[in-house]
Design an enzyme around this catalytic site. Structure first.
Site, mmCIF file in Angstrom:
data_model
loop_
_atom_site.group_PDB
_atom_site.id
_atom_site.type_symbol
_atom_site.label_atom_id
_atom_site.label_comp_id
_atom_site.label_asym_id
_atom_site.label_seq_id
_atom_site.Cartn_x
_atom_site.Cartn_y
_atom_site.Cartn_z
ATOM 1 N N GLU A 91 0.806 -1.205 0.000
ATOM 2 C CA GLU A 91 0.000 0.000 0.000
ATOM 3 C C GLU A 91 0.847 1.266 0.000
ATOM 4 O O GLU A 91 0.531 2.234 -0.674
ATOM 5 C CB GLU A 91 -0.909 -0.026 1.226
ATOM 6 C CG GLU A 91 -2.117 0.817 1.027
ATOM 7 C CD GLU A 91 -2.763 1.115 2.346
ATOM 8 O OE1 GLU A 91 -2.651 0.276 3.256
ATOM 9 O OE2 GLU A 91 -3.349 2.181 2.472
ATOM 10 N N ASP A 92 1.912 1.261 0.781
ATOM 11 C CA ASP A 92 2.640 2.512 1.005
ATOM 12 C C ASP A 92 3.945 2.649 0.241
ATOM 13 O O ASP A 92 4.572 3.694 0.271
ATOM 14 C CB ASP A 92 2.980 2.663 2.504
ATOM 15 C CG ASP A 92 1.737 2.762 3.347
ATOM 16 O OD1 ASP A 92 0.674 3.048 2.764
ATOM 17 O OD2 ASP A 92 1.830 2.561 4.569
#
Ligand code: MN
Length: 723
Positions: A91-92
């Site tokens: 996600e990051d």
């Protein structure tokens, strides 16, 4: 750890956390696992290397903490540790799912995929968010570890919520109470569920939280003495009989104490069951049940049990896997005390829930696992069959998370577990939707009962059906399970659709008869005239006679006819305006978001916030609405409409006063409420917090909450009111 640590000191700190994780994981590791965990740690460390948390800590400490919770508090194994370490990587950072699969295999990829789908989406609002919850539940039915790691993630975020800005605290805390605590409960994670609830309280109602916490601490010494005295004779006897055991006296959670205080409307000192005594037995699995009952017998030899409070979840575990024998007995001090008796294995399951079952798979009973499986299957069915809106679905799903259960049997003796208060009709739908939709009634223990019959533990139920029977709207009031509700709603919707077809045909005929064209414009005139929201509804009402076809006449379609019938809707009578005038709240007393200028806002009627309350702003079409953070609707608003929440606080908190409640009774007359509010506000300049008045048969009963400076002030007010 402060952000000012030297890079070397930070590196040491990170390694310290990593080694702690390895130590905790060690008993679950097979050959090769440690290498995989190390690789996941290094991958995560590298991927997050330039990131920091809001607190200034290196980001890697978060995935490390989540993995630690997964092992220590949930009891998960190596695959989950790897997934927890990598849970924010896709996600990051630049990492892709394909990279995860290549390096760590398909199992880990699936879990990360599920976790990534769930997160992030919380930035959007309303139904998208609910849709996201729904996705999360879908992943639950694929691999329950996704949810367990998500819960660990949430727990760590809640533990470190201090560094978040206020509006995020509220949103995250509410979401937690709305969904994660019930989920943790349903998965049997009692300790985590309680901690999540307590943390929710800490951030939304700080004052109450710290107060109860302090009181628990103050009463600690007295409680310890009491527990020691109470346990003494039991202790002696257990030793005499040669049991290997441990006795604990644990206070209940702050949140559950508060709930009890509010529900029974009692102060802290009157909550008698602040703690439960727990006897944990070290016995081999085949002796557990007998040993528990033996201990029960010892306890009740010394103390009189309350026969209504015996709970045997040893013979029939709860659907979430909980096993324990509970009894409530009278202590010598004349106080009821709950005693929980269980084996070490049962205690482990009670604390860690679902994951602990895997550990005991070969030794323990089969039942809890299979009933939890059954629940997961039910969730899957719900998701697949449900076509109500995502928000509606969430509501129903949540109702299913927190309920107690009732155990009943089919005529052939098969056990069916339903939520407490389920009816014969729920039972019928649980067996099969065809049986449900044709249900006439039931034979309960050979006796004829209506379909609304509320099930009791041990009932044996035979459903009676008829081909002619059809669900009706009333049925919705007879069922509590979402499965039954959904099936009935589906049926009613289909039926309504069919009826609407008839209505459309009727309208066409009618318009032909009076020589009016069936155009969109003409149709809109009809909707406006009959005040019906949409076409489907209009056709339906026409078909069932709620709209009278004969009322559709040619003159309605002339341009000079006003677009509504003469009947006017009564404005709901509210004190809103009065109350706000009295309170004298001005917009410059509020600071909202970053704005200090004047702005359009109103105070929510549901909770009537006053200066000094913890508040937040909620954006609507009608401008900003200010709610108390303890408002009954707050959890729902903040968790489902996070993007519309605005930080708000009062500018001026200097005018503190005592809050008192006044109850008034008497015969009603027109304008009475106005008179009361006028006296309170104008003659004594008293601030009013809320007013509720019920009037009935010419009598009224009301409750007013006001702020006064002292008793003198209050007495004056009472005198005026009495006049
Ligand atoms: Mn995370």
């Amino acid at each position: 750890m402060p952000a000012t640590l030297s890079p070397e000191a930070e590196r040491q700190e990170i390694l310290r956390h990593y080694r702690r994780l390895l130590r905790a994981a060690k008993p679950t590791l097979k050959p090769g696992d440690a290498r995989l965990i190390k690789k996941a740690f290094n991958t995560s460390l590298e991927a997050h290397k330039d990131m920091r948390r809001k607190s200034g800590e290196p980001y890697i400490l978060h995935p490390l903490a989540v993995a630690q919770i997964a092992v220590e508090e949930i009891g998960l194994g190596p695959t989950s540790i790897v997934a927890a370490l990598l849970h924010d990587v896709v996600e990051d950072t630049a990492w892709e799912l394909a990279d995860v699969e290549r390096e760590f295999g398909l199992k880990v990829r699936r879990i990360i995929d599920g976790l990534t789908k769930i997160s992030g989406v919380f930035e959007y609002g309303t139904s998208e968010q609910a849709e996201n919850f729904r996705k999360m539940l879908l992943t639950l039915s694929e691999d329950v570890r996704v949810i367990l790691i998500k819960i660990a993630d949430r727990l760590h975020n809640m533990r470190t919520l201090d560094s978040m800005p206020r509006h995020k605290q509220l949103k995250i805390a509410s979401e937690t109470l709305y969904l994660y605590a019930p989920l943790a409960h349903r998965l049997g994670l009692y300790a985590i569920k309680s901690e999540l609830e307590d943390l929710y309280l800490k951030y939304t109602d700080t004052e109450v939280y710290t107060d109860i916490k302090a009181r628990i601490r103050q009463s600690q010494a007295a409680r310890n003495r009491f527990i020691k005295d109470f346990v003494q004779p039991i202790d002696d006897e257990l030793q005499t009989q040669g049991f290997a055991y441990e006795v604990k006296g644990r206070p209940k959670s702050i949140y559950s104490i508060l709930k009890k205080m509010r529900k029974q409307n009692i102060p802290f000192d009157e909550v008698y069951d602040l703690f439960a005594i727990r006897v944990i037995l070290d016995v081999p699995p085949e002796q557990e049940k007998a040993a528990c009952w033996q201990v029960y017998s010892i306890v009740t030899d010394f103390y009189q049990p309350n026969p209504d409070r015996l709970r045997d979840w040893v013979s029939t575990p709860k659907a979430n896997g909980y096993e324990s024998l509970h009894t409530t007995v009278m202590s010598r001090a004349g106080q009821w005390v709950e005693v929980q008796i269980r084996s070490r294995r049962m205690d482990d399951i009670a604390e860690k829930g679902y994951a602990a079952h895997w550990k005991y798979k070969d030794t323990g009973s089969i039942q809890p696992e299979s009933s939890l499986e059954a629940w997961v299957t039910k969730v899957r069915e719900m998701l697949e069959s449900n076509n109500s809106s995502a928000l509606e679905f969430m509501d129903e799903f949540r109702q299913n998370l927190f309920v107690k259960e009732v155990y009943v049997f089919t005529p052939k003796g098969k056990l069916v577990i339903l939520p407490d208060k389920a009816t014969a009709l729920d039972f019928a739908f649980d067996i099969h939707s065809e049986i449900g939709s044709h249900c006439l009634g039931a034979k309960v223990n050979q006796k004829l009962e209506p379909l609304s019959y509320e099930l009791r533990n041990g009932d044996q139920i035979e459903i009676l059906t008829s081909h002619k029977q059809r669900p009706t709207t009333e049925w919705l009031a007879y069922v509590i399970t979402s499965k039954a509700r959904q099936k009935i709603k589906d049926f009613l919707r289909d039926e309504k659709r069919a009826k609407a077809e008839d209505g459309r045909f009727l309208l066409k005929k009618r318009l032909e008869l009076i020589g009016v064209e069936f155009s969109q414009e003409n149709f809109n005139r009809l909707l406006a005239y009959f005040n019906v929201p949409n076409a489907q509804e209009f056709y339906y009402r026409l078909a069932v006679g709620q709209v009278d076809g004969r009322e559709i006449r040619e003159h309605l379609f002339r341009a000079d006819v006003p677009p509504a019938r003469a009947t006017s809707v009564l404005e709901p009578k509210t004190f809103d305006h009065e109350v706000q005038k009295i309170r004298g709240v001005r917009s410059d007393m509020l600071v909202v978001g970053e704005r200090t200028d004047k702005f359009d806002h109103s105070l929510a009627r549901c909770c009537n916030p006053i200066p000094g309350d913890d508040v937040f702003g909620f954006e609507t079409d009608q401008g900003l609405i200010i709610h108390r953070t303890s408002c009954p609707r707050a959890v729902d608003l903040m968790s489902n409409y996070g993007n519309r929440i605005v930080r708000a606080k009062w500018n001026d908190q200097s005018e503190l006063a005592f809050l008192v409640g006044i109850r008034i009774k008497g015969s009603d007359r027109v304008g009475l409420v106005n008179d009361v509010t006028r006296i309170i506000s104008t003659s004594l300049k008293v601030n009013m917090r809320s007013i509720t008045v019920d009037s009935n048969d010419g009598f009224f009963e009301g409750q007013i909450m006001v702020f006064v400076n002292d008793t003198d002030h209050l007495n004056k007010l009472l005198q005026r009111l009495t006049k």
